[in-house]
Write an enzyme that holds these catalytic residues in place. Structure first.
Site, short mmCIF file in Angstrom:
data_model
loop_
_atom_site.label_atom_id
_atom_site.label_comp_id
_atom_site.label_asym_id
_atom_site.label_seq_id
_atom_site.Cartn_x
_atom_site.Cartn_y
_atom_site.Cartn_z
N ASN A 112 0.73 -1.42 -0.23
CA ASN A 112 0.12 -0.07 0.07
C ASN A 112 0.72 1.23 -0.13
O ASN A 112 0.59 2.21 -0.80
CB ASN A 112 -0.86 0.25 1.34
N THR A 157 -15.48 37.28 -32.43
CA THR A 157 -15.94 36.90 -31.20
C THR A 157 -17.13 36.08 -31.73
O THR A 157 -17.69 36.54 -32.84
CB THR A 157 -16.46 37.96 -30.24
N HIS A 158 -17.67 35.15 -31.14
CA HIS A 158 -18.63 34.34 -31.64
C HIS A 158 -18.51 33.78 -32.95
O HIS A 158 -19.46 33.48 -33.86
CB HIS A 158 -20.25 35.09 -31.48
N SER A 280 -6.66 10.85 -47.81
CA SER A 280 -7.87 10.11 -47.72
C SER A 280 -7.62 8.74 -48.55
O SER A 280 -6.92 8.81 -49.49
CB SER A 280 -9.02 10.98 -48.09
N LYS A 286 -7.48 14.86 -50.95
CA LYS A 286 -7.33 15.30 -49.77
C LYS A 286 -6.11 15.25 -49.08
O LYS A 286 -5.37 14.52 -49.04
CB LYS A 286 -8.41 14.51 -48.69
N GLU A 293 -6.21 17.45 -35.07
CA GLU A 293 -7.35 16.87 -34.49
C GLU A 293 -6.95 16.00 -33.36
O GLU A 293 -7.89 15.80 -32.40
CB GLU A 293 -8.28 16.24 -35.79
N TYR A 319 -7.10 1.51 2.99
CA TYR A 319 -6.91 0.96 1.55
C TYR A 319 -7.85 0.15 1.01
O TYR A 319 -8.51 -0.60 1.94
CB TYR A 319 -5.44 0.23 1.62
N GLN A 324 -6.51 0.36 -7.27
CA GLN A 324 -5.88 0.00 -8.11
C GLN A 324 -5.94 0.29 -9.52
O GLN A 324 -5.16 0.72 -10.22
CB GLN A 324 -6.00 -1.78 -8.25
N LYS A 327 -4.62 3.68 -11.42
CA LYS A 327 -3.34 3.78 -12.20
C LYS A 327 -3.46 3.59 -13.70
O LYS A 327 -2.75 4.13 -14.39
CB LYS A 327 -2.19 2.36 -11.84
N1 ARG Z 1 -1.61 -3.30 -7.37
C1 ARG Z 1 -2.06 -2.81 -5.92
C2 ARG Z 1 -2.60 -1.31 -6.27
O1 ARG Z 1 -2.23 -0.72 -6.99
C3 ARG Z 1 -0.95 -2.71 -4.93
C4 ARG Z 1 -1.43 -2.63 -3.69
C5 ARG Z 1 -1.89 -3.92 -3.12
N2 ARG Z 1 -2.25 -3.97 -1.76
C6 ARG Z 1 -3.00 -4.72 -1.07
N3 ARG Z 1 -3.38 -4.75 -0.03
N4 ARG Z 1 -3.82 -5.60 -1.98
O2 ARG Z 1 -3.29 -0.90 -5.43
#
Ligand code: ARG
Length: 431
Positions: A112, A157-158, A280, A286, A293, A319, A324, A327
């Site tokens: 954690n 503007t607009h 294109s 084109k 974009e 926690y 998780q 991420k």
């Molecule tokens: N992959 C886990 C996360 O991103 C790591 C921490 C895991 N901790 C746990 N108590 N299972 O949170």
């Protein structure tokens, strides 16, 4: 998958459930593992300082970590699915290489706080990278603002023709926007610059961990003091980072929008080098500005990442594995965002104005405001002058450059005050 770190006799491990728990986590951890190694070294040093490791054991662990880091850097080691996550992979590798000593590194820490510290280290660099790209963009915009200060560009503007503007004002506006973004990115980096390592699972541990040492060793500005605060801040600091990145990408989105209009045949104010366009598959005629974009579209990924994290944060203290998923959102948002910002300096350097087309889009009505102000300066109350100047019979062709040369309010074409913007940039990010 390898046997998890937490496996115990009598506990049944189901492969399908494990696959669901791991998901793409170990692949995402490729982004963070070198930061986890860096923090692991600081943690090991801390254990030696409180007598839990001998100097030799520490040296062995540091060497093992450095070797793994080197292999990751040159691609000899690739983090992959047999491991539950990067934390398990690092420990497995140390045990495989060092035996008993490898088993000692996890004393007093939890995955954690490991993931928290790795994410903060990773973000610190990403925010710095984003600020560097904004700086590069701002420098080019400031240079071009000076060079093209009085190049007439219709001001809208607009999306309706409004007043004469200049390429210089267009550039200076984006330059100042990027300065604001740098300031936000730096403020966020500063706020994130706090050390969660040593909070363990979120409630501390019965060891006098040397948290000051890991704070110093990892170059953090301060300690995240309360062990409970570390977990409470997960997701929250990622959100703030995406917010700061998003601020730059909002500027980029608007700039890309301008360029997508300006490069169209209808406007024709800007030409882009062919490299930024694609053809294109069907229409042989084109050339499409796909690069701008996608630069415009990237904000959607950051907004989505923020939304995902925000929804994950509906949690009580401590926690929770839900976290998780923050991420993936973070990596995706920053991956696309930095890639788009990475193309920006080149694009700004290379875009080419088409002065004839810009001039051709400036019509007599766009000098009506100049006229009203001129009458006012001659003594007529503004509201009366405004009515006089609204009469199309009084509109005439004028020289846009002469109009710009009179635009003396600070920050306008004849007085861009680029020196102030340069000074602010220098203060925010010195050479
Ligand atoms: N992959 C886990 C996360 O991103 C790591 C921490 C895991 N901790 C746990 N108590 N299972 O949170």
């Amino acid at each position: 998958m390898n046997t998890p770190l937490w496996a115990k006799p009598g506990i049944d491990i189901d492969a399908d459930i494990q696959r669901f728990l791991a998901g793409d986590d170990v692949i995402l951890d490729r982004e963070f593992i070198r930061c986890d190694i860096e923090a692991s070294a600081a943690h090991a040093e801390g254990l030696q300082r409180i007598g839990l490791l001998t100097q030799d054991e520490l040296s062995a662990l540091l060497q093992g970590l450095a070797a793994l880091d080197a292999e990751l850097a040159d691609g000899r080691y690739v983090l992959d699915a047999p491991h539950e996550d990067m934390h398990s992979a690092i420990e497995a590798r140390l045990i495989e290489e060092l035996g008993e000593v490898g088993k000692k590194i996890h004393a007093g820490r939890s995955r954690n706080d490991q993931v928290l510290v790795a994410t903060r280290l990773w973000l610190r660099r990403r925010l710095q990278e984003a600020a560097g790209l904004c700086r590069a963009a701002a420098i080019i915009a400031l240079d071009r603002a000076a060079a093209e200060a009085l190049l007439p560009l219709p001001g809208y503007t607009h999306l309706q023709r409004a007043m004469v503007s200049s390429a210089g004002m267009w550039w200076a506006g984006f330059a100042e926007g990027f300065l604001d973004d740098i300031e936000r990115l730096q403020a966020t980096a500063h706020w994130i610059d706090a050390n969660p390592l040593g909070s363990a699972a979120g409630y501390g541990v019965n060891l006098p961990l040397d948290r000051e040492h890991s704070t110093r060793a990892l170059g953090f500005g301060r300690l995240q003091v309360a062990a409970t605060a570390a977990q409470l801040s997960r997701g929250k600091f990622e959100l703030a980072a995406l917010e700061a990145l998003g601020s730059a990408l909002l500027d980029l989105r608007r700039l890309a929008w301008d360029l997508s209009l300006f490069t169209s045949a209808e406007f024709g104010f800007v030409r882009l080098p062919d490299r930024y366009t694609t053809g294109s598959s069907l229409m042989p005629n084109k050339r499409n500005p796909d690069a701008i974009e996608l630069m415009r579209g990237v904000y959607a990924s950051v907004a989505a990442a923020k939304t995902e994290i925000e929804h994950l944060l509906s949690l009580p203290s401590g926690y929770h594995r839900d976290l998780q998923f923050t991420k993936g959102a973070l990596v995706h948002g920053f991956g696309r965002g930095l890639a788009a910002l990475g193309l920006l300096p080149g694009l700004l350097r290379e875009l080419v104005w088409v002065p004839e087309r810009m001039a051709a889009a400036i019509e007599p009505s766009m000098f009506a405001t100049d006229l009203a102000v001129e009458l006012t300066r001659a003594g007529r109350p503004f509201r009366d002058a405004y009515r006089d100047a609204a009469d199309p019979a009084r509109w005439a062709e004028r020289d846009p450059q002469a109009s710009l040369a009179e635009r003396r309010s600070p920050g306008a074409a004849a007085d861009l005050r680029l020196d102030l913007l340069h000074a602010r940039l220098q203060e925010l990010m010195p050479d």
